[in-house]
Write an enzyme that holds these catalytic residues in place. Structure first.
Site, PDB file in Angstrom:
ATOM      1  N   GLU A   1       7.239  14.045  14.708  1.00 53.35           N
ATOM      2  CA  GLU A   1       6.521  12.970  14.027  1.00 53.35           C
ATOM      3  C   GLU A   1       6.450  13.184  12.514  1.00 53.35           C
ATOM      4  O   GLU A   1       5.760  12.452  11.808  1.00 53.35           O
ATOM      5  CB  GLU A   1       5.106  12.841  14.602  1.00 53.35           C
ATOM      6  CG  GLU A   1       5.089  12.388  16.065  1.00 53.35           C
ATOM      7  CD  GLU A   1       3.691  12.187  16.607  1.00 53.35           C
ATOM      8  OE1 GLU A   1       2.724  12.292  15.814  1.00 53.35           O
ATOM      9  OE2 GLU A   1       3.551  11.923  17.815  1.00 53.35           O
TER      10      GLU A   1
ATOM     11  N   GLU B   1      -2.943 -13.390   8.403  1.00 52.19           N
ATOM     12  CA  GLU B   1      -2.140 -12.438   9.166  1.00 52.19           C
ATOM     13  C   GLU B   1      -2.996 -11.203   9.461  1.00 52.19           C
ATOM     14  O   GLU B   1      -3.760 -10.749   8.604  1.00 52.19           O
ATOM     15  CB  GLU B   1      -0.891 -12.008   8.390  1.00 52.19           C
ATOM     16  CG  GLU B   1       0.197 -13.048   8.315  1.00 52.19           C
ATOM     17  CD  GLU B   1      -0.086 -14.131   7.293  1.00 52.19           C
ATOM     18  OE1 GLU B   1      -0.712 -13.808   6.259  1.00 52.19           O
ATOM     19  OE2 GLU B   1       0.280 -15.303   7.526  1.00 52.19           O
TER      20      GLU B   1
ATOM     21  N   GLU C   1      -7.763  -2.703  13.532  1.00 56.57           N
ATOM     22  CA  GLU C   1      -7.935  -1.290  13.861  1.00 56.57           C
ATOM     23  C   GLU C   1      -9.392  -0.843  13.795  1.00 56.57           C
ATOM     24  O   GLU C   1     -10.110  -1.153  12.845  1.00 56.57           O
ATOM     25  CB  GLU C   1      -7.126  -0.424  12.894  1.00 56.57           C
ATOM     26  CG  GLU C   1      -7.245   1.070  13.198  1.00 56.57           C
ATOM     27  CD  GLU C   1      -6.651   1.936  12.099  1.00 56.57           C
ATOM     28  OE1 GLU C   1      -6.474   3.135  12.343  1.00 56.57           O
ATOM     29  OE2 GLU C   1      -6.372   1.416  11.005  1.00 56.57           O
TER      30      GLU C   1
END
Length: 210
Positions: free
Chosen positions: A163, A53, A140
């Protein structure tokens, strides 16, 4: 589907990757993809079937503000839930960083986040490199810069309220930050990379930016 990968990696490795299946078992703010694949082995032949994954969270950029006139840098301090989950002190000293938005360059993101997270205007940027953060489980990358500090608006805290950001800045001498790193006070990997790069390249950078 078969994909041939030619001249990958730092040692000019050549190899073959056979992607058997790719699915997306989770799609939210972030995404998780599941791959079934085989790849060529260093001693010849193909591996057995492997399932992995991969966490897809987008790509990021980060910047270490540096004033070549004073030798000072800006580090930010904020709460990190991941550090809490890892049973480490959750308020971390970090470089400025953020996710690159659609149609945004790493350079533009660095200028934007410097304003949002530190009230800082940046001038020239010096690219340090692009790095995979956790390649065993995430795609990433972070593109890292050293940025020329032009001005900082002094406030008690920074960040976007919507945020949930609560950020404090620290303007310190670069040499003091290098000492913090040697003492183990810097536990964020990309921040350590930035400080190590600056320690090696500070004199040359000051010459370039004078």
């Amino acid at each position: 589907m078969k994909t041939n990968v030619i001249e990958t990696g730092t040692m000019n490795t050549t190899g073959t990757i056979e992607v058997i299946e790719k699915t997306t078992p989770f799609q939210g703010y972030f995404r998780i993809d599941r791959y079934r694949f085989r790849h060529s082995l260093f001693n010849g032949g193909l591996s057995g079937e492997i399932t992995r994954e991969v966490f897809e969270r987008g790509h990021a950029a980060a910047v270490l503000p540096f004033d070549p006139k004073t030798g000072e840098i800006i580090l930010i301090e904020q709460f990190r839930a991941g550090a809490l989950a890892a049973s480490m002190p959750p308020w971390l000293l970090e470089v400025i960083a953020g996710i690159i938005e659609e149609n945004e360059t790493p350079e533009n993101m660095s200028h934007r986040e410097a304003q949002e997270e530190a009230g800082c205007d940046l001038g020239r940027l010096k690219k340090i490199g692009t790095f995979l953060m956790t390649p065993g489980g995430s795609s990433e990358t972070i593109t890292l810069f050293c940025g020329e500090t032009l001005r900082q608006e002094q406030r008690s805290s920074y960040g976007l309220e919507e945020e949930g950001e609560d950020i404090r800045t620290h303007m310190i001498k670069a040499e003091d930050a290098f000492q913090l790193m040697r003492e183990g006070a810097i536990t964020n990997a990309i921040t350590a990379i930035a400080l190590q790069w600056l320690e090696l390249n500070q004199k040359q950078l000051v010459k370039e930016w004078q």
